[in-house]
Design a protein around this motif. Sequence first.
Motif, PDB file in Angstrom:
ATOM      1  N   GLY A 249      41.669  38.299  40.097  1.00  0.00           N
ATOM      2  CA  GLY A 249      41.295  37.022  39.543  1.00  0.00           C
ATOM      3  C   GLY A 249      42.404  35.986  39.503  1.00  0.00           C
ATOM      4  N   ARG A 250      43.602  36.289  40.026  1.00  0.00           N
ATOM      5  CA  ARG A 250      44.678  35.290  39.957  1.00  0.00           C
ATOM      6  C   ARG A 250      44.769  34.550  41.273  1.00  0.00           C
ATOM      7  NH1 ARG A 250      50.143  37.097  37.558  1.00  0.00           N
ATOM      8  NH2 ARG A 250      50.547  34.993  38.243  1.00  0.00           N
TER       9      ARG A 250
ATOM     10  N   ARG B  24      44.311  35.567  52.840  1.00  0.00           N
ATOM     11  CA  ARG B  24      44.277  34.242  53.441  1.00  0.00           C
ATOM     12  C   ARG B  24      42.903  33.604  53.219  1.00  0.00           C
ATOM     13  NH1 ARG B  24      44.123  33.141  59.606  1.00  0.00           N
ATOM     14  NH2 ARG B  24      44.470  30.899  59.650  1.00  0.00           N
ATOM     15  N   ALA B  25      41.887  34.440  53.396  1.00  0.00           N
ATOM     16  CA  ALA B  25      40.534  33.931  53.188  1.00  0.00           C
ATOM     17  C   ALA B  25      40.362  33.477  51.745  1.00  0.00           C
ATOM     18  CB  ALA B  25      39.522  35.010  53.519  1.00  0.00           C
ATOM     19  N   TRP B  26      40.892  34.255  50.820  1.00  0.00           N
ATOM     20  CA  TRP B  26      40.724  33.910  49.408  1.00  0.00           C
ATOM     21  C   TRP B  26      41.517  32.659  49.042  1.00  0.00           C
ATOM     22  CZ3 TRP B  26      41.524  39.509  47.227  1.00  0.00           C
ATOM     23  CH2 TRP B  26      40.325  40.215  47.374  1.00  0.00           C
ATOM     24  N   SER B  27      42.681  32.541  49.651  1.00  0.00           N
ATOM     25  CA  SER B  27      43.592  31.496  49.204  1.00  0.00           C
ATOM     26  C   SER B  27      43.027  30.106  49.433  1.00  0.00           C
ATOM     27  CB  SER B  27      44.940  31.642  49.901  1.00  0.00           C
ATOM     28  OG  SER B  27      44.758  31.375  51.268  1.00  0.00           O
ATOM     29  N   VAL B  28      42.037  29.984  50.305  1.00  0.00           N
ATOM     30  CA  VAL B  28      41.501  28.645  50.543  1.00  0.00           C
ATOM     31  C   VAL B  28      40.202  28.415  49.779  1.00  0.00           C
ATOM     32  CG1 VAL B  28      42.586  28.361  52.790  1.00  0.00           C
ATOM     33  CG2 VAL B  28      40.346  29.453  52.627  1.00  0.00           C
TER      34      VAL B  28
ATOM     35  N   ASP C 182      35.527  30.565  43.039  1.00  0.00           N
ATOM     36  CA  ASP C 182      35.042  31.427  44.131  1.00  0.00           C
ATOM     37  C   ASP C 182      36.006  32.568  44.390  1.00  0.00           C
ATOM     38  OD1 ASP C 182      32.857  29.883  44.434  1.00  0.00           O
ATOM     39  OD2 ASP C 182      33.740  28.611  46.000  1.00  0.00           O
ATOM     40  N   GLU C 183      37.282  32.251  44.244  1.00  0.00           N
ATOM     41  CA  GLU C 183      38.253  33.306  44.503  1.00  0.00           C
ATOM     42  C   GLU C 183      38.102  34.428  43.477  1.00  0.00           C
ATOM     43  OE1 GLU C 183      42.348  32.151  44.679  1.00  0.00           O
ATOM     44  OE2 GLU C 183      42.984  34.235  44.748  1.00  0.00           O
ATOM     45  N   VAL C 184      37.856  34.039  42.229  1.00  0.00           N
ATOM     46  CA  VAL C 184      37.661  35.048  41.183  1.00  0.00           C
ATOM     47  C   VAL C 184      36.460  35.921  41.535  1.00  0.00           C
ATOM     48  CG1 VAL C 184      37.015  35.393  38.771  1.00  0.00           C
ATOM     49  CG2 VAL C 184      38.768  33.739  39.357  1.00  0.00           C
ATOM     50  N   ALA C 185      35.387  35.266  41.975  1.00  0.00           N
ATOM     51  CA  ALA C 185      34.179  36.034  42.327  1.00  0.00           C
ATOM     52  C   ALA C 185      34.461  36.968  43.495  1.00  0.00           C
ATOM     53  CB  ALA C 185      33.049  35.075  42.671  1.00  0.00           C
TER      54      ALA C 185
END
Length: 975
Positions: free
Chosen positions: A57-58, A487-491, A496-499
């Motif tokens: 989640g970070r 990388r996918a999460w970072s954008v 959404d990243e948390v999910a």
Amino acid sequence: MPAAQEPKGAAADKKPSQRRRRGGKKHPKPDGDQRRREKQEAPTEEAPQEPVQRSRGRRNRNPQKEPEAKKLEEDSDVLLAFGALLKTNDPAAAAAHAAYERHEDQARFIEDARRLLAMSPSERKAMVQRAPPGMAMPPPPPGIGRSPPGSPRRVGAPAAPHPGSPRRNGPPPGLVPSVDHLPPGLAALALEVAAEGNPPPGISRSPPKPTDDDDVAAALSALISGNTPEEPPPKPKKKWEPPRVHVRRGGRVSFTAPDGQKGPLRPRARLDVSWELRVDEDVEVGSRRDVSVGLFRVGAPTNDAAIVAKQGKGTVEETGLARGAVAFFAPRAAGAFVFRLLDPEPPGQQQKPKSERPKASSNVYATSDKLDVVVRTHDDLLDSLKASLQQLEEPGRSRLGALQQLAVVAETLPASLAPKRLTHVGGRSGSSAEKKCREKLRACLARCLDELAKNVPGPLTLATRRRADELPFDVDETEEDALTRERAWSVLSEEDEVAARDAFEQQRVAKIKKQRNDDRRARDVHAACRRLCAAFNGNSASRQWLESAAPEQARRLDDVSTRWDALLEEFWPGGADGVAALRRHYDRADSFFRPTHQPSAQQHGFAWRALDDACARVLPQLFPSENFFKRREEVRRRVEACLNNADVLGNGRRLVLRVFGSSANLFGAEGADLDMCVVPAASEEDTELSSPEVCRRVGEALESAGAKNVQVRDTARVPIVLFADPQTGLDCDVSTHNPLALRNTELLRAYAKIDGRVRGMAYVIKKWAKIRGINSPSDGTLSSYGYILCVLAFLQTVPNPPILPSLQRLDLDWPNPKNPDRPPPERVPHPFDASRDVCLSFHDPDKTGSLADLREIAGRNRQSLGELLALFFRHYAWDVDYRNLVVAPRTACVLPKANKAELDCWPQNPHLAIEDPFETHYDVAHVLKYPKHQLVRKEFMRASKLIDDAAAQRVDPDLVLDYICEPLPVPDQVM
Ligand code: GTP
Ligand code: MG
């Protein structure tokens, strides 16, 4: 692309396990040169290397990376980020993907995706709600134009690199995603994007991924492809209930063979089972009371696994008992069984197939004696083998059970059926049915031996490797996979990243659970195969059969047996690998932990004498001084007065503090804590003592009296207050209701008086256990009380002649003739478990005046303390069959674990189990879980090995006790 610089930091930040593939091969860690090379190849605007934040989640807070990443200039970035968004079940992303599948316009899709990713989650949600049915995407906002028809991208030409894009020379190593699992349109697009530059050597379009060896890579592909893995619905939390409950209602169930035969029975022998059950008082005489009588393998953990269950119809008699009888046949396969008296099945259930029936009631009203079924004749043998071998082949039936049945036959095969005497199943002649049976058995053994040749890690190896981060249990993924994912999460947006991280975490946990279950299953299969093979080795009749009918298997079995490690419960690989593995696991690398031949006075006498001398030197320092009891008595009196002054029992009721544990049982050393227990001065006033309230009042009274470090444990099984006496600094505890501890202290004290070697051994063992760090129940190792019980059980069973009897079995009148008028020992209700009762009676030599006789009998054994210690270590290192036996000083003989499993639901695991002398349902060693049981056993092995080494002059015998009691190295200080 700045994200391209993340890998090094991320890799460096990872634990070793995260750098490993399952095969154990490490990814090479970039060395300094490699890092420099990569730095040079990397674009100039490279962000400083910073570890990728991987915690759940970070967000990645790389300040330089984030704005760049947000631009999503590259189509590949859009693709990856969109994949991650899709994975979070975002409806707008799903709609965009669905639309793409309809129109297959890649350029349009990329633009839609880019636009979606630029929106906040609430904007996306609002957009979906606004969209009319069938219209997936709203028209693009001003400024974002769709590619005109016929643009180069539409005809599949590579996308033009964005001016200023850092990835002019193609993606940096490790950032080309696998496209195998993408939907067809996305796959083409991904390849197109990847083909922009020259993919680095070794990165193929469909990298060979070994089937399910890399499930996280598959999970990643699933993440990109948007195929949400099926997540099991969250299970509601269930309160744990014991699988079987013994209900005390005066029930009884017993069996007889029609011909009155006693002892073991033949398979399929006829049996009459009779039962009785006490009924409620208001049930009418003559009315019906039905039950179910089930036949179970001894120790079957639940009532659902009946081999056969029959409904019993009984009639209530004037005595308040319902009685009935049911006819049974003994099982076809050999083994140990019991009948249990259960609640009847609801009507209409018997006709249903097993799988559709509701779970059996957990109530057990009575259990019969053990029914042993053994093979005695050739026909029985053939029948039993056929039944088990058939079960092995039938789908849906328990193969582990079939292997265990075969093992029982092999373990109990009588000498009369050895092939020398009879040329049937094991020999060369016989009917075709026999030949077939023999062939199947040979094939079964060959399969078992194949199974044993696999190196299935035992629980300790797994635990050790997990601790050392060698097992890829945390994250089983490649660096590339991890980086692509990051990388996918970072954008993505923060939400959404948390999910996405949550979804990934759930998948990861599910995978770990699956892997652990697979491990357990593999170990169970391994254990069943091992038991069968060991049975063929252990019984001479079965061994003869093996040699005559399956010589190849006999040879393989010999080979494999030499590599069995009893501690780790696994076979070592042969050759250098095995040696290396052994060295990793044992701290004495020069010689391995294997039992030597049974020690003899001739070989070991010198070492035993040296050990004896060492004990004689050490013991005077361990025994308490004269002041020991005096000082403790002073503390006891002071605390007693303090608690009475504070009126902790209320209403002016007086209490007495009684000492138990090592301050009273004659096994206490200086520095031991002072265990005390509240007893009401008037015996009838003990009703409230177990209440947490009394415990809290004791704590408060002690605290106001200035006691240090007061800890109140009012929810413990036995409520207790721990504190340090302010005047002497002595560690003390006061329990508020502990009559059984007082009683077992008296028992231990009685044993201690019988022979000096009892105390001598206990003091040395307690010192050894404390120094070696295996005497702390709060850390999962054994209590001092547990070690003393081990010493007592050893002195009752191993020395020849035995040094101790069982004082609980010894008649109260011994050595005088038994008094026929003496009532049987009374059973009283358990102090804090109303469903049980306990028998507190034992032969106290002080009270009966038999101490001199007991001492005289103990004195007939002339073994020295040194020899006894050596045998003690060896016994618990190698000779105890932990899986099948329980240490039980109450019985002074072997107590099968299956009995405890049957009566008290003890688990049939390979851990040390010690029956409490009074609370017989309680396992004093229950705190020992893997790997702590193995840790304790390893210490027994170490001590035993050191004595063997002293006997062989590899270790100075005069120093052997020092080595055995060598303090553990202090762990490195963590700064
Ligand atoms: P040291 O304090 O280490 O010198 O040993 P100790 O003899 O006092 O043993 P320990 O502290 O382990 O236990 C103190 C007493 O508590 C024992 O003598 C028992 O009476 C009681 N006790 C400890 N563990 C158990 C247990 O598991 N079951 C029962 N019934 N009693 C226990
Ligand atoms: Mg104690």
